[in-house]
Design an enzyme around this catalytic site. Structure first.
Site, PDB file in Angstrom:
ATOM      1  N   GLN A   1      41.664  40.812  44.372  1.00  0.00           N
ATOM      2  CA  GLN A   1      42.291  40.994  45.648  1.00  0.00           C
ATOM      3  C   GLN A   1      43.535  42.569  45.176  1.00  0.00           C
ATOM      4  O   GLN A   1      43.876  42.643  46.311  1.00  0.00           O
ATOM      5  CB  GLN A   1      43.172  39.614  45.493  1.00  0.00           C
ATOM      6  CG  GLN A   1      44.275  39.019  47.118  1.00  0.00           C
ATOM      7  CD  GLN A   1      43.081  39.521  48.802  1.00  0.00           C
ATOM      8  OE1 GLN A   1      41.963  38.859  48.586  1.00  0.00           O
ATOM      9  NE2 GLN A   1      43.717  40.555  49.306  1.00  0.00           N
TER      10      GLN A   1
ATOM     11  N   CYS B   1      47.084  37.558  51.554  1.00  0.00           N
ATOM     12  CA  CYS B   1      46.168  38.408  50.387  1.00  0.00           C
ATOM     13  C   CYS B   1      44.895  36.615  51.764  1.00  0.00           C
ATOM     14  O   CYS B   1      43.994  37.478  51.700  1.00  0.00           O
ATOM     15  CB  CYS B   1      45.440  37.458  49.435  1.00  0.00           C
ATOM     16  SG  CYS B   1      46.230  35.557  48.997  1.00  0.00           S
TER      17      CYS B   1
ATOM     18  N   ARG C   1      38.877  44.155  50.804  1.00  0.00           N
ATOM     19  CA  ARG C   1      37.678  43.000  49.904  1.00  0.00           C
ATOM     20  C   ARG C   1      36.601  43.678  49.924  1.00  0.00           C
ATOM     21  O   ARG C   1      35.819  43.976  48.455  1.00  0.00           O
ATOM     22  CB  ARG C   1      37.407  41.701  50.221  1.00  0.00           C
ATOM     23  CG  ARG C   1      39.002  40.886  49.921  1.00  0.00           C
ATOM     24  CD  ARG C   1      39.790  41.070  48.699  1.00  0.00           C
ATOM     25  NE  ARG C   1      39.308  40.063  48.097  1.00  0.00           N
ATOM     26  CZ  ARG C   1      38.663  38.956  47.641  1.00  0.00           C
ATOM     27  NH1 ARG C   1      39.493  38.211  48.394  1.00  0.00           N
ATOM     28  NH2 ARG C   1      38.631  38.107  46.917  1.00  0.00           N
TER      29      ARG C   1
ATOM     30  N   ASP D   1      51.991  34.497  49.678  1.00  0.00           N
ATOM     31  CA  ASP D   1      50.622  33.865  49.487  1.00  0.00           C
ATOM     32  C   ASP D   1      51.266  32.267  49.538  1.00  0.00           C
ATOM     33  O   ASP D   1      52.414  31.942  50.017  1.00  0.00           O
ATOM     34  CB  ASP D   1      49.904  34.324  48.346  1.00  0.00           C
ATOM     35  CG  ASP D   1      49.243  33.462  48.375  1.00  0.00           C
ATOM     36  OD1 ASP D   1      48.406  32.487  48.155  1.00  0.00           O
ATOM     37  OD2 ASP D   1      48.337  33.536  46.479  1.00  0.00           O
TER      38      ASP D   1
ATOM     39  N   ARG E   1      34.694  32.206  39.966  1.00  0.00           N
ATOM     40  CA  ARG E   1      36.303  32.133  40.584  1.00  0.00           C
ATOM     41  C   ARG E   1      36.285  30.474  39.930  1.00  0.00           C
ATOM     42  O   ARG E   1      35.738  29.976  40.024  1.00  0.00           O
ATOM     43  CB  ARG E   1      36.430  31.739  41.844  1.00  0.00           C
ATOM     44  CG  ARG E   1      37.229  30.947  42.529  1.00  0.00           C
ATOM     45  CD  ARG E   1      37.372  30.452  43.752  1.00  0.00           C
ATOM     46  NE  ARG E   1      37.564  31.937  44.281  1.00  0.00           N
ATOM     47  CZ  ARG E   1      38.846  33.086  45.476  1.00  0.00           C
ATOM     48  NH1 ARG E   1      39.094  31.293  46.700  1.00  0.00           N
ATOM     49  NH2 ARG E   1      39.213  34.125  45.661  1.00  0.00           N
TER      50      ARG E   1
ATOM     51  N   HIS F   1      44.501  37.190  39.965  1.00  0.00           N
ATOM     52  CA  HIS F   1      43.424  37.381  41.312  1.00  0.00           C
ATOM     53  C   HIS F   1      43.143  39.026  41.059  1.00  0.00           C
ATOM     54  O   HIS F   1      43.871  40.005  42.368  1.00  0.00           O
ATOM     55  CB  HIS F   1      43.675  36.968  42.358  1.00  0.00           C
ATOM     56  CG  HIS F   1      43.003  36.980  43.799  1.00  0.00           C
ATOM     57  ND1 HIS F   1      41.768  36.485  43.393  1.00  0.00           N
ATOM     58  CD2 HIS F   1      42.301  36.306  44.763  1.00  0.00           C
ATOM     59  CE1 HIS F   1      41.112  36.950  44.904  1.00  0.00           C
ATOM     60  NE2 HIS F   1      41.759  35.868  45.543  1.00  0.00           N
TER      61      HIS F   1
END
Ligand code: CP
Ligand code: NVA
Length: 312
Positions: A139, A271, A299, A231, A109, A136
């Protein structure tokens, strides 16, 4: 258990995979989820290790990858970006080569997407993008699995994303295009998704039939939507812009009023982490429309499927 054979060594963006590959990843996700719920775990990655580099904060990504590796019989190492030598200037290339001698996979990340591409280029082992400023993928794949397990026909529905044209928006547009899902983005013109991502999505949609719309009119964006998604307005790394963004996005909240405008029994995704009262109201978060915690749970299952397929 059938483990999908994937063309790509890595998972850097969703476009690394074909729709067929993604459907087989979902099939495995579904199996792993059912087994996990029964307390059954297969040591598919026994004795294998995943190095996880984090240059930004995380709850879901860190915990789901580490838990997932443990449940698959392997082990995950948490490497904080500023505590490893990468944070003191060791090159990405050398880091990739060294980790390839110890580990079986790398999850990273970070900020610039180019860093992940560079890491994957020099690593002999699979690299998984755990979020960059641009994408991402884990996700977005989880989000589409969450939709898929409720409504199988991904090419017969509409997803609307309200808010910032950010990493999440990019990965969702591309995934929608791959699956032939219609997608509309409701965002202030100044915060539209990257034009290169939209062009790429149009190119894919040309073959899959997905309709893609970007508009600053949120009523228009949500019309007929089966799923709404949002988001945060200020992503990690944009903390200094938070106040300016609060003003720019003031009208871009998923509220009960907006939700009613879809004219359907629409479900809401996020998310997470969520900022109640900003991009989503507390009422929507707590309502039966919200499926955000199913999404968060997935996830774990979806990334186990990705790790099995890339690292087996
Ligand atoms: N959605 C997500 O990636 O959450 P974290 O930042 O907590 O990992
Ligand atoms: N767009 C957000 C997603 C967090 C999971 C960020 O990059 O901070």
């Amino acid at each position: 258990m059938k483990i999908p054979k994937l063309n790509s060594k890595d998972c850097l963006t969703v476009t690394d995979f074909s729709a067929n590959e993604l459907y087989s990843l979902f099939e495995l996700t579904d199996k792993l989820k059912k087994e996990t719920k029964k307390g059954r775990f297969r040591p598919v990655l026994k004795n294998k290790t995943l190095a996880m580099i984090f240059e930004k904060n995380s709850t879901r990504t860190r915990v789901s990858f580490e838990t997932g590796m443990y449940q698959l019989g392997g082990h995950a190492l948490f490497l904080s970006g500023n505590e490893i030598q990468l944070g003191r200037g060791e090159t990405i290339e050398d880091t990739a080569k060294v980790l390839s001698r110890f580990n079986d996979g790398i999850m990273i990340r970070t900020f610039e997407h180019e860093k992940v591409v560079e890491l994957a280029k020099h690593a002999d082992i699979p690299v998984i993008n755990g979020l960059t400023d641009s994408y991402h993928p884990c996700q977005a794949l989880t989000d589409f699995f969450t939709i898929f397990e409720r409504d199988q026909n991904l090419d017969e529905m509409k997803l609307t994303y309200i808010g910032d044209g950010n990493n999440m928006a990019h990965s969702l547009i591309l995934t929608a295009a791959i699956f032939g899902t219609d997608i509309s983005i409701g965002c202030p013109a100044k915060y539209s998704p990257d034009i290169k991502v939209i062009e790429k999505a149009y190119e894919i949609a040309g073959k899959t039939g997905s309709k893609i719309e970007v508009t600053s009119n949120i009523e228009e964006a949500v019309a007929d939507a089966d799923y709404l998604y949002t988001d945060v307005w200020a992503s990690m790394g944009q903390e200094k812009e938070a106040q300016k963004r609060k003003k720019a996005f003031a009208k871009y909240t998923i509220s009960m009023d907006l939700l009613r405008k879809t004219g359907k029994d629409t479900k809401v995704l996020h998310c997470l982490p969520a900022h109640r009262g900003e991009e989503i109201s507390a009422e929507v978060m707590a309502s039966p429309h919200s499926i955000v915690f199913d999404q968060a749970e997935n996830r774990l299952h979806c990334q186990k499927s990705i790790m099995c397929s890339l690292m087996k």
